[in-house]
Design an enzyme around this catalytic site. Sequence first.
Site, PDB file in Angstrom:
ATOM      1  N   ASP A  79      29.468  47.326  37.714  1.00  0.00           N
ATOM      2  CA  ASP A  79      30.511  46.313  37.584  1.00  0.00           C
ATOM      3  C   ASP A  79      30.695  45.574  38.899  1.00  0.00           C
ATOM      4  O   ASP A  79      30.344  46.077  39.970  1.00  0.00           O
ATOM      5  CB  ASP A  79      31.842  46.935  37.145  1.00  0.00           C
ATOM      6  CG  ASP A  79      32.453  47.860  38.192  1.00  0.00           C
ATOM      7  OD1 ASP A  79      31.702  48.713  38.720  1.00  0.00           O
ATOM      8  OD2 ASP A  79      33.658  47.752  38.476  1.00  0.00           O
ATOM      9  N   GLU A 172      33.745  50.948  38.696  1.00  0.00           N
ATOM     10  CA  GLU A 172      34.051  51.474  40.028  1.00  0.00           C
ATOM     11  C   GLU A 172      35.048  50.598  40.749  1.00  0.00           C
ATOM     12  O   GLU A 172      35.921  51.085  41.478  1.00  0.00           O
ATOM     13  CB  GLU A 172      32.760  51.586  40.846  1.00  0.00           C
ATOM     14  CG  GLU A 172      32.906  52.309  42.183  1.00  0.00           C
ATOM     15  CD  GLU A 172      33.283  51.400  43.349  1.00  0.00           C
ATOM     16  OE1 GLU A 172      33.602  51.915  44.434  1.00  0.00           O
ATOM     17  OE2 GLU A 172      33.273  50.153  43.178  1.00  0.00           O
TER      18      GLU A 172
END
Length: 407
Positions: A79, A172
Site C-alpha cells: 500500500d 502498513e
Amino acid sequence: MDLTERFLNYTKFDTQSSEDSTSVPSTPKQMVFAEYLKKELESEGLHDVELDGKGYIYATLPSNIKEEVPTIGFISHYDTSPDCSGANVKPQIVSNYNGGEILLSEGIISSPKKFPELMHHIGEDLIVTDGHTLLGADDKAGIAEIVQAMCYLRDHKEIRHGDIRIVFNPDEEIGMGAHHFDVEKFGCEWAYTMDGGDVGELEFENFNAASAKIIIKGISVHPGYAKGKMVNANALAAEFANMLPTDETPETTEGYQGFYHLLGIQSNIEEAKMSYIIRDHDRDNFEDRKRFIKRCVDMMNDKYGEGTVTCELKDQYYNMKEKIDPQMHVIDVVLHAMQACEVAPKVKPIRGGTDGAQLSFKGLPCPNIFAGGVNFHGPYEFVSIQSMQKAMEVIVKICSIVADFNS
C-alpha cells in the site's frame, strides 16, 4: 524483467490505503495489485504462493542445500500513503544525476537546496515523479528488490541458501500491516522488512506509539445571551492544545526525542474532537507522556466540570529493540552482508514504526533494512536505481550467509 522495469511496472498500480475504512485491505484497489503479484510470483517459479482473503501474499524459495539452516523471511508492504495521491503515477528517470535542480513538471522543481539528500546521489540514475503524485518506492521498491533477489537466487544455483519465505502485505501505512499477519504460517526464525530509506539504513529501534482521541463537550447558546451559559468547545480545544509543551512536537524534535503530535481537529461550539499521536523511544518516558495527557484531561474537567473532556488512549506499537537485543545475530548477519556488498551501514532509530515492530512482539524478530527511497509520502519522492540494486544484493548476501549459519 530487470529490477528497474519491475519497479516501474509496480508503480502503475494505485494502492493507496485509507484510514477511514474498516475493510481489510482498507481499499479494494490494493487487492487488484495483490492478485497481480500472486500471478507474478507463480510465473517466476516460487513455491507455496498463497493470497489469503485479507490481501497477504505468502511464497517460498525452497532451499538448495541439504543442511538444516534457519528459515528466514523478507517482508514489504504494497500500500501507499493516504497523504498523497498514488493514482496515475508518472515516473521519470534522471540518468547520471548532476547535482542540479530537477524539473518534474512545468513549475514544479525538486532542488537540492530544499532536499539536500539529492546530493548523496550525484552520478546515479534517479527515478522521480512528475510532481503530482507520490512515487510509491515506499514500499514497492522493497517488493521489487525482494522479488528480484529471489529470481537471482533461482538463476544462480551456485549460491547456497536455505528456505526463504516472503510476504507482501496491505495497509502498513495506516498501522494495520501486521494485524492479520500469520506468523505461524510464515514459519521463520526471523525476518527483515525491506522498508527503510536511503542506502545503508538499518533500523532495529523505533518509537513506542499511542493514539489519543480527545472529545470536548460544549454548550451552544445564542451569543447575545451566552454569559454564564455557553461552553465553547472550540476555545477549550485551543486551551487543551496549549497545555502540551510546544518544544515537544515533530517539528521541534529529532533523534531519540519523543513528541506529541496534533493530527487534526474537528470542532464547533458544541463539540470538538482532537486526534493526537504520542511517540517516545524510551518506554518509561512513553508511559509518562500518556499519564501527562490524562492529567491535562483531569485539569480541564476540574475547571469546566466532570465529563467536559474525555480521552481514549490506545497503544499502537512498541520499540522492537527490547525483542531484538537478546538476538543480535539477526543484526550481525545484515552488517556482514552490507560489508560484503560494500554498503556503509547507517544504524539509526526509526522516528516512526514498521510492521517489523509489531511482528517482533508477535515472536518474529524483524528489523528494517533500506529499500532506497527518499522523501516518502509526497511528490518529491525519489529512488536511486543503484540503491535498489544494492538492496537486492544485500538480500542475496543475507541468504548466503544464513546458509552457513551453523557450519
